[in-house]
Write an enzyme that holds these catalytic residues in place. Sequence first.
Site, PDB file in Angstrom:
ATOM      1  CG  HIS A 191      -2.054   0.874   1.147  1.00 54.16           C
ATOM      2  ND1 HIS A 191      -3.032   0.827   2.012  1.00 54.16           N
ATOM      3  CD2 HIS A 191      -2.639   1.933   0.309  1.00 54.16           C
ATOM      4  CE1 HIS A 191      -3.977   1.747   1.682  1.00 54.16           C
ATOM      5  NE2 HIS A 191      -3.462   2.232   0.506  1.00 54.16           N
ATOM      6  CB  CYS A 237      -6.586  -3.708 -16.357  1.00 52.26           C
ATOM      7  SG  CYS A 237      -6.553  -5.511 -16.895  1.00 52.26           S
TER       8      CYS A 237
END
Length: 665
Positions: A180, A485
């Site tokens: 993250h 993607c």
Amino acid sequence: MKEYSLHVASKGFYAGPVFAAESGKAAVIKRNITDTGEEVSRFEAAVAKMTAGLDAGNYASRTQEVMDTVRLFLTDEAFLDEIKTYIRKEKCNAEYATTLVAYDYARRLKLSESEYLRERSEDIEGVAKGLTDVLSGRESAELTRFSAIVTDEISPAQLGAFDQSLIGGLITDKGSPTSHVAVIMSAIGAPYLYGAGAAVEEIKKAAYVIIDSEKVIIDPDGEMRAAAQERMKAVAEDRRQAESDDVCCRMRVCANIAGPEDMAEVAACGADGVGLFRTELLFLGRDSMPDEDEQYEAYTAVLDETDDEEVIIRTMDIGSDKKPRWMKLPDESNPALGMRGVRVSLENEKIFKVQLRALLRAAVYGNLKVMFPMIASAWEIDRITHLMEEAADELELEGTPIRMPDIGIMIETPAAAVMAEELAAGGKIKFFSIGTNDLTQYTLALDREAQGLERYYDPQHEAVLRLVRMVVEGGHKHAVTVGICGQMAADTELTARFVEMGVDELSVPAKLVRRVRVAAAKAESAGGSVCAAEAMHKGGEILGAFADGELIPMAEIPDRVFAEGTMGTCVGICPQNGSVYAPCSGRIGSVASTKHAITMMADDGTEYLIHVGIDTVKMNGRGFNVMVRDGQRVEKGTQLMEVNLNMIKAAGLSDMIILVRLNKQ
């Protein structure tokens, strides 16, 4: 001056001072407590103080997503009660209980089948660090000037507590390119290197550092520092543009989501739609399969948040490392090459049919498109479309409103990339989406999760990029649009190359949409938008620009004959002037009697039509000065005609210039 080579988690450039931060993990000592009631009250006061800081808006310049995650844990009664119970049972200080419980909580989250919950494990460690700082009376040092943060380890919550506008870079010992923290740094547009080891302490003491690719240069000489400062001006401008709302580009830039809860961020970032809705999170972390109605509600909840923008929903991509508790999947020695993706769906057709029914029902409420993962063969497409038709027939017999959406496939295997033209030719597929994470690992024969092999895993490997180009060319030959993607979509070092290839769409995490859009706009303005690469290649050679102006994808040409590929693959240009050029070397076939169109035969036998304007046949040659004749040999870039664009506009007609690769008769 010293130089170190580290691992890259987020690319970028930085030159300037450093800021030494405390470790993202709390180091605390266990103390025995007599009055556990008082200690629990002290813990509750720390939670209240930290929450009050959030409520007071003290983090206005921080990452809102991280702050929301912090709030989520501070209001999680199960988590808080576990810490209070530990204090009472072990008769220990709140700092120790908070750290131990939080890290155990994080360990359990890391074992979760849910990717979302695994990512949250980093966040909870940061919350623990914040609470122990409050409990011990420590105040984290404030970042007060633009700097590179240097520490042995950092959590998303700790990173999010800094003013994002002042973060120039990040260097840590422990880290990961998929963390993250790495996503946050990419969103900021700043470099993040990890694996510094013992060099962390030396870098902390440096007066000035340069971060460039994988290199960290400590205290460079004056000449190097001056050059770096000049380069930093361009970095600052890129960051400014990424924060503005007025950047636009021809290429669509969409967002990846995991569920309806992500749609607020999609709206805030100004994405062109949802390029990937990962439905597998609906199936993981639970003891039973979601029924048709639950799935239908999740899909319509996303569509309700859009204003008819495209929403691409990928059917369940489970297997490998994503195994639901309620489904028995085989134990495999190499799960990445086993039962996963569309194979799970086709081997469990009853379960698959439930999802297809929910998607067909939801398609009534918006611009929904359906995408299938891990396709390798044409028979898989045939079976999928047969099952969709069966599901549609069933629902119609039940009197349930449905809409048959456009369908597409993920290109994640070298087999699908090599066969892209054949997969597109059947007419069943309307779009491709390249999943570059899996395409890279299968092409390089390297598990992307393998530890210690980072230098062998190269998403920019030329073999991978050649496969991407092959997919674009193969898809465009049959009017199939092509998006990306995977992680490569967010790699702004590759954006210009994707523009040149003619990629139609990039789909990235919502927080990266603006940054990728800036990179695409820069690439297009530098000339990528007029290279006619939108599907027009011959023998691997990109065709030359047939006019100067903005490139328009085939689907957006305002004439159905061209937009639907009736004559062949097309690309348009909104011209800046009236000059029209030969896109390749070859021979003129014929010039229309009304002068608005020219055909030519390329040297490799491919036939092209250069069509100036739409419905301009009505002008009977007025405003068209043709400079070539039937049968004439021309070289690439030769001017074919000069057109009076003002005359076309005055007639109320479109002046778009269109290049068509004519279908073979």
